[in-house]
Every structure is written in C-alpha cells, then in structure tokens.
Design a protein around this motif. Structure first.
Motif, PDB file in Angstrom:
ATOM      1  N   TYR A   1      38.443  24.957   6.323  1.00 31.43           N
ATOM      2  CA  TYR A   1      39.142  23.979   7.156  1.00 31.43           C
ATOM      3  C   TYR A   1      40.360  23.405   6.442  1.00 31.43           C
ATOM      4  N   ASN A   2      41.159  22.673   7.215  1.00 38.87           N
ATOM      5  CA  ASN A   2      42.265  21.852   6.742  1.00 38.87           C
ATOM      6  C   ASN A   2      42.175  20.499   7.433  1.00 38.87           C
ATOM      7  N   ILE A   3      42.382  19.444   6.750  1.00 38.18           N
ATOM      8  CA  ILE A   3      42.402  18.108   7.339  1.00 38.18           C
ATOM      9  C   ILE A   3      43.754  17.941   8.017  1.00 38.18           C
ATOM     10  N   THR A   4      43.727  17.731   9.319  1.00 38.21           N
ATOM     11  CA  THR A   4      44.969  17.592  10.074  1.00 38.21           C
ATOM     12  C   THR A   4      45.245  16.150  10.497  1.00 38.21           C
ATOM     13  N   SER A   5      44.213  15.356  10.753  1.00 36.22           N
ATOM     14  CA  SER A   5      44.407  13.952  11.123  1.00 36.22           C
ATOM     15  C   SER A   5      43.341  13.117  10.431  1.00 36.22           C
TER      16      SER A   5
END
Length: 338
Positions: free
Chosen positions: A215-219
């Motif tokens: 994953y990537n933290i987007t918000s």
C-alpha cells in the motif's frame, strides 16, 4: 727638679692700683717708670714644689684631665685678653720662677694634655663608631625580620589562594561529575524506558497487525477537502491494488458487515478493549456479524465501492467512548508503523 720662688706682689696702699700702677696727681693712672723688685715681704709664701711626670698613664681620669686642660686654656685666654687691655710693665721674677725647668714642666703638661685629649677623642670616636655600627646592625636586623615576615605573609597568602582555588576546582569537578552522573543516569533511565516500551510494543505487535499490504498512504487523518462530507478526512487511506486482502488489526468480534452508503462495503470489528475499527470501500466481505477474529484474519478485499475515487482501504478508529481518533497514531501505539 726645680723649686718655684714665691710670686711677686704688686705694691699696695694709697696711690696704687691692684696691679701696681700708681695714681697720678689728677687721679688718673700713672704708668710705671721703673722696675719693681719684689722683696721678701711682698712675695707670697712658697706653695710647694711641683713635679710633672712625662709617663702617660691610663690611671688619669679623662674628665679631670680634659677639665684641667680646659681651665688652663681658659685662664690663659683670659690673661691674654686682660694683658691686651693694660699698659705694658716690666716685672722681674725671682730665680727659678718661669725658668727653663718650669717651662719644660709646663710644656710637658701641655703635651700630656694634648695627648690625653687626643686619646679621649679617639676613644670617644671609637665608641661613637661602635654605637653607630650597633644601631646599623639593629636596623638591618629589623629590616630583615620585616622582610622575612612580609615574605612569610606573601607565601601564606599564596598558599591560601592556591588552597581556595584547589577547593573551587574540586567543587566544580564534583559538580561536573555529579551532573554527568545525573545525565548518565537519566540517559540510562530513558534508554531503559525505550527498551521496555520497545519490548512491550514488540510483544503487543504480536497481538496486532497492519490492515493490508503493498500500500501507499494517500490521505491522513484530519486532511481538509471537498471529497469528504464533513470537510475533513476522518480516517487513514491505504491505496492498494483491487482484491488485496484486508485483515483484522486485533482480536475481537465482528459488530457489523454489509453495504453502508458512501462507505460502500464495510466491516466493523469491536476489539476486546472496546475500541471499534471500521474497514470501508471493500470490493468484497469475508466476515459475519458475531464472528470472533484475531489479528491477521482476513475480513474482506480492497475495492472502490461507495464514495471513492480509486481502489483503497479507508480505516477508521473510535475509542470505547465513541471518539474518532487518528488511526496512524493508534497503530503506532500498538507497535505498528503504517
């Protein structure tokens, strides 16, 4: 040895002065015109014989000798002054009076007086010199004592200053050592605390798990924007490919599972401590209400259902009292790093 003849006496009586000068008719002094030959009646009695010893002896008292010489000098000076004021007369002396032997005796007396005077003067000078040398020695001794005392005081002051400086240095060193010891103790305590926390989190991490992978933290929590109905983001978004497994973060019970409007498909799990964890925008659900789960159990898959702009997992966390908190901070408190 010679004898002294009786001293002549001047004529006395009416018409004569005490020195033999006869008064003139007008009452003035008439100078003598002839010799005055003293007779036996006019001579003083014989006063004895005198001997002058030429041998100098220290038995003579210095003060008596000097006094005698002074008296002789004073009488001689007085006689000279008196003779200068009087008219000259002719005096015939008896045999032996003022003769060669008496002159020699007088000369010897004068010589002895001069010698004694010189001796006394020399002894006095020597005594004065000894007294001066003694005074000089005492002054030098006092000066040396004062200098030694001043030097001793200087050394004492220097030693005192050195001792005070050493005491100050020792006190400073002690304070520095104490400060370093306190700092080391504090650092050791902090390190021990960190180690204990790390151990606690490591142990706790075994009881918790991250909700997904790849994953990537987007918000993040609290972000502002029109994408959220409340104006602020209330969770933490993990962007991941569709179908990526979603897992329970801790042990608990499934409280709800189904479609929830803008959240799309969601699952809510109540953990054993009362904390609620919500998983939203799922593409599918793999849990039932009332089901017991543990950390790492799969409860669904990543999707983009509901109000979503792409495949991601929306994770929200509420305290047992119902307050929404930052999911990232909560996961970190459980030993997890999102």
């Amino acid at each position: 040895m010679a004898s002294n003849s009786p001293a002549p006496q001047a004529p006395a009586g009416p018409g004569y002065m005490s020195n033999g000068t006869r008064f003139g008719e007008d009452g003035g002094a008439e100078p003598a015109t002839g010799e005055w030959n003293p007779s036996a009646e006019t001579l003083l009695p014989n006063r004895g014989r005198h001997r002058v010893l030429r041998q100098q002896r220290r038995a003579f008292a210095r003060s008596s000798t000097v006094l005698g010489v002074g008296v002789i000098a004073a009488v001689g000076a007085g006689g000279i002054a008196t003779a200068q004021d009087k008219a000259p007369i002719t005096i015939s002396l008896p045999d032996g009076l003022g003769g060669t032997e008496d002159g020699a005796q007088n000369a010897g007396l004068a010589t002895m007086g001069d010698t004694v005077t010189e001796t006394a003067t020399g002894e006095q000078s020597e005594a004065d010199g000894n007294a001066g040398e003694a005074l000089r020695s005492r002054i030098l001794q006092q000066a040396e004592q004062q200098q030694a005392q001043a030097e001793a005081e200087r050394r004492a002051a220097a030693e005192k200053a050195a001792a005070e400086a050493a005491a100050a240095d020792a006190l400073k060193a002690s304070a520095d050592a104490k400060k370093k010891a306190d700092e080391a103790k504090k650092k050791a305590a902090e390190e021990a605390k960190k180690k204990a926390e790390a151990e606690r989190l490591a142990k706790l991490a075994k009881s918790f798990a991250l909700p997904t992978s790849s994953y990537n933290i987007t918000s993040t929590f609290g972000s502002s924007g029109g994408l959220w109905s409340s104006g602020q983001h209330t969770g933490l978004d993990f962007a991941a490919p569709a179908g990526t497994p979603v897992k329970a973060v801790g042990a608990g019970t499934v409280k709800s599972a189904g479609y929830a409007g803008s959240y799309g498909y969601q699952v809510v799990i109540e953990l054993n401590d009362g904390t609620e964890v919500m998983y939203a925008h799922l593409s599918s659900i793999n849990a039932n209400v009332g089901q017991k789960v543990v950390a790492g159990d799969m409860v669904g898959r990543v999707g983009s259902t509901g109000n979503s702009t792409g495949n991601h997992l929306h994770l929200e966390v509420k305290t047992p009292g119902g307050t929404t908190i930052d999911p990232g901070a909560w996961l970190r408190s459980k030993g997890l790093q999102p």
